[in-house]
Design a protein around this motif. Structure first.
Motif, PDB file in Angstrom:
ATOM      1  N   HIS A 137     -41.342 -11.289   2.361  1.00  0.00           N
ATOM      2  CA  HIS A 137     -40.135 -12.058   2.046  1.00  0.00           C
ATOM      3  C   HIS A 137     -40.479 -13.493   1.667  1.00  0.00           C
ATOM      4  O   HIS A 137     -39.854 -14.071   0.773  1.00  0.00           O
ATOM      5  CB  HIS A 137     -39.157 -12.057   3.223  1.00  0.00           C
ATOM      6  N   ASN A 138     -41.477 -14.077   2.322  1.00  0.00           N
ATOM      7  CA  ASN A 138     -41.874 -15.448   2.006  1.00  0.00           C
ATOM      8  C   ASN A 138     -42.433 -15.564   0.593  1.00  0.00           C
ATOM      9  O   ASN A 138     -42.296 -16.607  -0.043  1.00  0.00           O
ATOM     10  CB  ASN A 138     -42.912 -15.955   3.005  1.00  0.00           C
ATOM     11  N   ARG A 139     -43.048 -14.518   0.095  1.00  0.00           N
ATOM     12  CA  ARG A 139     -43.627 -14.541  -1.253  1.00  0.00           C
ATOM     13  C   ARG A 139     -42.572 -14.356  -2.329  1.00  0.00           C
ATOM     14  O   ARG A 139     -42.846 -14.541  -3.515  1.00  0.00           O
ATOM     15  CB  ARG A 139     -44.681 -13.460  -1.380  1.00  0.00           C
ATOM     16  N   GLY A 140     -41.383 -13.962  -1.923  1.00  0.00           N
ATOM     17  CA  GLY A 140     -40.300 -13.816  -2.898  1.00  0.00           C
ATOM     18  C   GLY A 140     -40.525 -12.626  -3.815  1.00  0.00           C
ATOM     19  O   GLY A 140     -40.879 -11.536  -3.373  1.00  0.00           O
ATOM     20  N   ARG A 141     -40.358 -12.848  -5.116  1.00  0.00           N
ATOM     21  CA  ARG A 141     -40.527 -11.756  -6.075  1.00  0.00           C
ATOM     22  C   ARG A 141     -41.963 -11.261  -6.135  1.00  0.00           C
ATOM     23  O   ARG A 141     -42.223 -10.097  -6.461  1.00  0.00           O
ATOM     24  CB  ARG A 141     -40.090 -12.214  -7.463  1.00  0.00           C
ATOM     25  N   ARG A 142     -42.913 -12.141  -5.856  1.00  0.00           N
ATOM     26  CA  ARG A 142     -44.327 -11.746  -5.890  1.00  0.00           C
ATOM     27  C   ARG A 142     -44.700 -10.880  -4.697  1.00  0.00           C
ATOM     28  O   ARG A 142     -45.772 -10.291  -4.667  1.00  0.00           O
ATOM     29  CB  ARG A 142     -45.212 -12.991  -5.919  1.00  0.00           C
TER      30      ARG A 142
END
Length: 119
Positions: free
Chosen positions: A56-61
């Protein structure tokens, strides 16, 4: 995983590839997922909370979450309870038998006793 052999009902050598693996969170690493994917084995592994947070912290990545089916994972409980019943036999829990054949015989005997008790 390489030593697993699934016996066939008919002729032919034992299969070496499982249809599906159901394991706990300890096996949720990317390497284990990649190994199973490479061998074409379906897996049901819950994701650890810290791995979810990192994703979740990396977002789309961070990518998509791995596929997880709760109904399939619940069947793992049957096997875990069987192990717990078998460990009720002291010789199996402590592994008094040193050779693999005698230990397998002890597990078979304990399984028969558990089955006889359930009747």
């Amino acid at each position: 995983m390489e030593r697993i052999r699934v016996p066939r009902t008919g002729l032919g050598r034992p299969r070496c590839r499982l249809d599906q693996v159901i394991v706990d969170k300890a096996y949720s690493s990317r390497g284990f997922h990649a190994y199973l994917r490479k061998r074409g084995i379906a897996c049901t592994i819950p994701e650890k909370a810290d791995q979810q947070q990192h994703r979740h912290n990396r977002g789309r990545r961070g990518g998509r979450p791995p596929v997880f089916d709760r109904q399939i994972y619940r069947r793992r409980n049957i096997v875990e309870r069987c192990f717990n019943h078998l460990k009720g036999f002291r010789a199996i829990a402590i592994r008094y038998e040193k050779t693999a054949t005698s230990y397998e015989a002890a597990v078979s005997l304990a399984s028969i006793l558990l089955w006889a008790r359930s009747l």
